[in-house]
Write an enzyme that holds these catalytic residues in place. Structure first.
Site, PDB file in Angstrom:
ATOM      1  N   CYS A  10      -4.535  -4.873 -24.003  1.00  0.00           N
ATOM      2  CA  CYS A  10      -4.817  -4.141 -22.816  1.00  0.00           C
ATOM      3  C   CYS A  10      -3.704  -4.737 -21.642  1.00  0.00           C
ATOM      4  CB  CYS A  10      -6.080  -4.504 -21.991  1.00  0.00           C
ATOM      5  SG  CYS A  10      -6.406  -6.225 -21.785  1.00  0.00           S
ATOM      6  N   ARG A  51     -13.947  -6.651 -17.008  1.00  0.00           N
ATOM      7  CA  ARG A  51     -13.574  -7.906 -17.316  1.00  0.00           C
ATOM      8  C   ARG A  51     -14.013  -8.744 -15.822  1.00  0.00           C
ATOM      9  NH1 ARG A  51      -7.281  -9.592 -16.469  1.00  0.00           N
ATOM     10  NH2 ARG A  51      -7.668  -8.948 -14.422  1.00  0.00           N
ATOM     11  N   HIS A  79       0.707  -1.259   0.207  1.00  0.00           N
ATOM     12  CA  HIS A  79       0.104  -0.105   0.112  1.00  0.00           C
ATOM     13  C   HIS A  79       0.648   1.278   0.189  1.00  0.00           C
ATOM     14  CE1 HIS A  79      -3.996  -1.901   1.334  1.00  0.00           C
ATOM     15  NE2 HIS A  79      -3.863  -1.872  -0.037  1.00  0.00           N
ATOM     16  N   GLU A 122      -5.267 -14.275 -24.492  1.00  0.00           N
ATOM     17  CA  GLU A 122      -4.106 -14.384 -23.240  1.00  0.00           C
ATOM     18  C   GLU A 122      -3.671 -15.883 -23.479  1.00  0.00           C
ATOM     19  OE1 GLU A 122      -5.111 -12.303 -19.417  1.00  0.00           O
ATOM     20  OE2 GLU A 122      -7.054 -13.550 -20.076  1.00  0.00           O
ATOM     21  N   ARG A 171       5.040 -15.784 -15.110  1.00  0.00           N
ATOM     22  CA  ARG A 171       5.308 -14.355 -14.920  1.00  0.00           C
ATOM     23  C   ARG A 171       5.798 -13.845 -13.648  1.00  0.00           C
ATOM     24  NH1 ARG A 171      -0.964 -12.009 -16.129  1.00  0.00           N
ATOM     25  NH2 ARG A 171      -0.346 -10.029 -14.963  1.00  0.00           N
ATOM     26  N   ASN A 202       0.335  -9.723 -20.941  1.00  0.00           N
ATOM     27  CA  ASN A 202       0.888 -10.443 -20.074  1.00  0.00           C
ATOM     28  C   ASN A 202       0.792 -11.828 -19.750  1.00  0.00           C
ATOM     29  OD1 ASN A 202       1.073  -7.403 -19.300  1.00  0.00           O
ATOM     30  ND2 ASN A 202      -0.519  -7.568 -17.802  1.00  0.00           N
ATOM     31  N   ASP A 203      -0.422 -12.189 -19.971  1.00  0.00           N
ATOM     32  CA  ASP A 203      -0.486 -13.663 -19.715  1.00  0.00           C
ATOM     33  C   ASP A 203       0.018 -14.327 -21.157  1.00  0.00           C
ATOM     34  OD1 ASP A 203      -1.147 -14.550 -17.496  1.00  0.00           O
ATOM     35  OD2 ASP A 203      -3.114 -13.389 -17.685  1.00  0.00           O
ATOM     36  N   ARG A 248      -9.984  -4.457 -14.007  1.00  0.00           N
ATOM     37  CA  ARG A 248      -9.934  -5.744 -13.399  1.00  0.00           C
ATOM     38  C   ARG A 248     -10.737  -5.598 -12.058  1.00  0.00           C
ATOM     39  NH1 ARG A 248      -4.303  -4.158 -15.062  1.00  0.00           N
ATOM     40  NH2 ARG A 248      -3.330  -5.899 -16.156  1.00  0.00           N
TER      41      ARG A 248
HETATM   42  C1  PEP Z   1      -3.043  -9.705 -19.301  1.00  0.00           C
HETATM   43  O1  PEP Z   1      -2.654 -10.913 -19.091  1.00  0.00           O
HETATM   44  O2  PEP Z   1      -2.055  -9.112 -20.312  1.00  0.00           O
HETATM   45  C2  PEP Z   1      -4.047  -8.876 -18.723  1.00  0.00           C
HETATM   46  C3  PEP Z   1      -4.159  -7.692 -18.880  1.00  0.00           C
HETATM   47  O3  PEP Z   1      -4.547  -9.539 -17.489  1.00  0.00           O
HETATM   48  P1  PEP Z   1      -3.694  -9.587 -16.108  1.00  0.00           P
HETATM   49  O4  PEP Z   1      -2.502  -9.036 -16.358  1.00  0.00           O
HETATM   50  O5  PEP Z   1      -4.575  -8.899 -15.232  1.00  0.00           O
HETATM   51  O6  PEP Z   1      -3.789 -10.898 -15.891  1.00  0.00           O
HETATM   52 MG    MG Z   2      -4.237 -12.128 -17.992  1.00  0.00          MG
END
Ligand code: PEP
Ligand code: MG
Length: 845
Positions: A775, A610, A467, A704, A738, A727-728, A574
């Protein structure tokens, strides 16, 4: 095969088990059966039988019928918490009863006020040999009406007795003991094992696959259970069951009162660390936690050791002192929130969370137990805090471990009020451009800092999602955390440069470096102002291609700020913020309220919500998920939602309630095939029709996982839009976790293989004229943006802070050049080569 007719044990409304607001019943983990919403207050026997057990909390009992079927009757939901209050048991264990005889009477008013629900479940718990064949549900019933038909009486499957036997003891840490829900979770896992599973509590031994037998152990908080497993892979199975019990079987856990004395408080830097020498430039690194670069002077924040007396002045007096101190701290925090004014900002939300922590029943109960043992209020409070911090740290969940700072913070505040010492660690007369350097900083350290005085912060411990890191980002100051000994060696007053983007801290930097940094900061500020002035205009490349720039949001308070930065909408909300770190599921009304606030913050701009993206790595206390060897490859995202359709429908209804109609779009995470999307679409449409919402709601699929990219044409047939979660996609595309530091350096979103997956996604979407957004994190990276645009992506959803600069950059790009460079990038070998290509084309990057 014999037939058993069960009659209504209560008058009321007979309803399906799926309606019971407890997943253990709704998902038939305890067993199959029916529920009654009672209008009478005496539970009666549904058949002739023998009373096998009556729960210690008097809210449930089990009968064994002549066919051998064991029937659990469970009055209300979470009624175990009442610890017997309001219930009168009319029978004893072992007693023969006739259908219709009273078993338990209860105080309906008390339950209506104190229990989560009055729905009373009647289920067959030894499910293996029995089938429920007839149900009279969705209608009113009187006591004695026919309700359920249970066929069977076959012997349960033979248990293998071959192989090893393994045995281990484990403490039960669930405050309410082994009641129906945790017993059901245990038995479900035990049943996955072909061999025998036994659980002993002292002299009582139970079959671990039987919910009734487990409940009959009468295991209470603090009891030691001995689990023994027989058969192949006994050791592995045993370990999984022991872990399951240790983690609370889906219930919150509370440590045992006689846990070891509190760990010593973190103190100042060990004397053995040599401070950085004056006049000699030095550099150390940590983890970037809030962006920006600052030049200033170190202000060391040192923990003051407060000596606490262990012995109290009598129970009543110490209880009074603790209650008074808790009230005092609560009032201080409320004043601070009031002063802050901006409802829902990250800052106020954090302090609101502290208010909730102050009232936490487990924490208060642990402190209460310590007070009863004769300890002083400050001692009791500190031991309760330290025990809970220790628990969070042992969970090996970084996110939860970082919440330990919040617990320590309220711990310190209460102790400061009780002892009059150690209240404020940060001096109120901070010099300008102060850079706080500490072992660990806590949210309240920052709350007291006068506005504009703080330039940056740097800590030896803490994490980027703590935080205090969020507060720093909210204050717009750079932060470097987890810098280890480097931070502890910084002398008070030393000149510093903190680079919150690279995670670097320069100590005693040369005059030339300081000047150059200040110059570049001034240039940056001027550029940013110019970008901000045009951030609200639409964004086109020089040759006229429209690129939309949206914001990623994870909290209600950030929506208005994102809009102020020029966000054209939210491309990824999210929604997990509503679901995590709480004991009960958020209601439809609560969700709708939060989504509405975000929509209002965006002032009519589109809001892409989402659906819940959780899994075994982020468990929810109220949604038991199996323990998985590899949760990232297991139940996650839409896979979880489709297994918990009621929860998904609640979320969809909450989204449909947002006004004006059509402002929200729904985005489904972790999609791997079109049927998942179709299933969500059916639910969305059913709920929309039922609610009379006339405007259709756009439904999108997140791309993803690599197969989703490969099948994007199929998904685009079903979806209104696609959004790539890089990201995924990077994690699954490169087969690199990750969160794993060992592969973090190679986890490169610009890898040409991943860019090919982006290209493939766009190709599939175009066949059905569907827009594609990105995203994931790389959308915020200006080195990736020209490539994504060149590959045909229409929308970038990014961190709000980068929007003005990104829009300004996109306006300088030509679509034809982006497409050309992207084509070349697809042919390269590595992310580094791609980056080199981009920076040689756009040298300013
Ligand atoms: C992603 O996986 O790129 C994504 C936007 O979702 P998160 O980072 O919340 O898994
Ligand atoms: Mg993701």
């Amino acid at each position: 095969m014999s037939t058993l007719n069960l009659v209504a044990p209560l008058a009321g409304w007979a309803t399906r088990l799926e309606e019971v607001p407890d997943p253990a019943f709704a998902q038939k983990m305890v067993g199959d059966g029916i529920a009654v919403d009672p209008t009478s207050s005496e539970l009666r026997a549904p058949c002739d039988g023998v009373v096998v057990s009556v729960h210690a909390s008097r809210h449930a009992c089990t009968l064994r019928a002549r066919t051998g079927a064991e029937i659990l009757l469970h009055i209300g939901i979470d009624t175990v918490n009442l610890r017997g209050e309001g219930f009168t048991v009319r029978v004893s264990e072992g007693q023969q009863v006739k259908a219709g005889e009273p078993l338990i009477s209860f105080d309906m008013d008390l339950l209506a006020r104190r229990a989560r629900s009055l729905l009373t479940a009647m289920v067959v718990v030894n499910a293996e040999g029995y089938t429920v064949t007839g149900r009279h549900q969705d209608r009113p019933v009187s006591v004695g009406d026919a309700l359920l038909v249970v066929e069977g009486g076959a012997a349960s499957a033979e248990e293998s007795s071959e192989g090893d036997t393994a045995e281990r003891a484990v403490r039960l840490l669930i405050p309410n003991g082994l009641h129906a829900r945790p017993a059901a979770v245990f038995s479900r896992h035990a049943r996955m094992h072909p061999g025998a599973v036994r659980v002993a509590n002292g002299a009582r031994i139970a079959n671990g696959k039987s919910v009734v037998a487990l409940m009959g152990l009468g295991a209470q908080h603090g009891d030691t259970l001995t689990i023994s497993v027989q058969g192949t892979e006994a050791g592995q199975r045993l370990q999984a069951l022991v872990d399951l019990v240790a983690s609370g079987l889906g219930d919150p856990i509370r440590p045992i009162a006689e846990t070891p004395a509190p760990a010593p408080q973190k103190g100042p830097a060990p004397v053995s660390l040599t401070p950085f020498a004056a006049g000699t430039p030095a550099l150390f690194k940590g983890t970037p936690a809030a962006p920006g670069i600052a030049v200033g002077n170190a202000v060391r924040v040192v923990e003051t050791q407060v000596e606490l007396s262990q012995r109290g002045q009598g129970l009543a007096e110490e209880q009074r002192r603790l209650a008074e101190a808790l009230t005092g701290v609560r009032q201080d925090i409320e004043v601070m929130i009031e002063r802050e004014g901006t409802a829902g900002s990250a800052r106020t939300e954090i302090f609101r969370a502290h208010l909730v922590l102050l009232d936490d029943p487990d924490l208060n109960e642990a402190a209460g137990e310590s007070l009863s043992a004769g300890h002083s209020a400050e001692w009791a409070w500190r031991s309760a805090i330290e025990t809970h911090v220790g628990m969070l740290e042992r969970l090996e969940n970084t996110l939860l471990a970082e919440r330990g700072g919040d617990l320590r913070d309220i711990g310190r505040r209460v102790i400061a009020l009780l002892t009059g010492q150690g209240a404020s660690r940060v001096p109120t007369d901070l010099p300008p451009n102060a850079i706080l350097v500490a072992d660990e900083l806590l949210p309240s350290d920052l709350a007291a800092v006068p506005a504009g005085r703080l330039a940056a912060l740097c800590t030896a411990h803490g994490g980027p999602t703590s935080h205090v890191a969020i507060l720093a980002a909210g204050l717009g100051i750079p932060a470097v955390v987890a810098a280890g000994d480097g931070a502890l060696r910084v002398p008070h007053g030393a000149p510093l440069i903190v680079d919150g983007e690279r995670g670097e801290v320069h100590v005693h930097p040369s005059a030339a470096l300081q000047e150059a940094t200040l110059r570049s900061l001034a240039e940056r500020a001027a550029r940013r102002e110019a970008h901000l002035a045009k951030a609200h205009e639409g964004c086109h490349t020089v040759d006229g291609t429209r690129i939309e720039v949206f914001a990623n949001l994870g909290r209600p308070g950030d929506a208005a700020a994102a809009a102020a930065q020029g966000a054209e909408g939210c491309g990824l909300l999210r929604s997990e913020f509503l679901f995590l770190e709480r004991a009960t599921e958020p209601s439809e009304a609560e969700q709708a309220d939060q989504y509405q606030r975000i929509a209002e913050g965006l002032k009519g701009r589109p809001l892409v919500i989402r659906t819940l993206d959780v899994g075994g790595d982020k468990p929810l206390a109220y949604m038991p998920l199996p323990r998985e060897e590899n949760p990232v490859l297991g139940l996650r995202g839409v896979r979880v939602s489709l297994r918990h359709p009621d929860m998904l429908r609640t979320q969809l209804r909450a989204i449909l309630r947002v006004k004006p109609e059509g402002v929200c779009r729904v985005l489904v995470p972790m999609v791997t095939s079109a049927h998942e999307l179709r299933a969500v679409r059916v639910m969305l449409e059913e709920e929309r029709r039922a609610m009379g919402v006339s405007t259709p709601v756009a439904l999108g699929a997140m791309i993803e996982v690599p197969v989703a990219a490969m099948l994007s044409d199929r998904l685009a047939e079903e979806a209104d839009f696609l959004s790539i979660g890089t990201n995924d996609l990077t994690q699954y595309g490169l087969a690199m976790d990750r969160g794993n530091p060992h592969v973090a350096a190679q986890l490169d979103g610009l890898h040409p293989g991943l860019l090919r997956l982006v290209a493939r996604t766009v190709e599939g979407a175009r066949k059905h004229e569907r827009p594609v957004a990105v995203c994931g994190g790389i959308a915020s990276d200006s080195r990736a943006a020209p490539l994504l645009i060149g590959l045909g992506v229409n929308e970038l959803s990014v961190s709000p802070a980068v929007i003005p600069g990104l829009k300004a950059f996109i306006r300088t790009l030509s679509m034809s050049q982006c497409a050309e460079v992207a084509r070349k990038a697809l042919e390269l070998e590595s992310g580094d080569e791609v980056r080199a290509l981009v920076t040689s084309t756009w040298p300013g990057l």
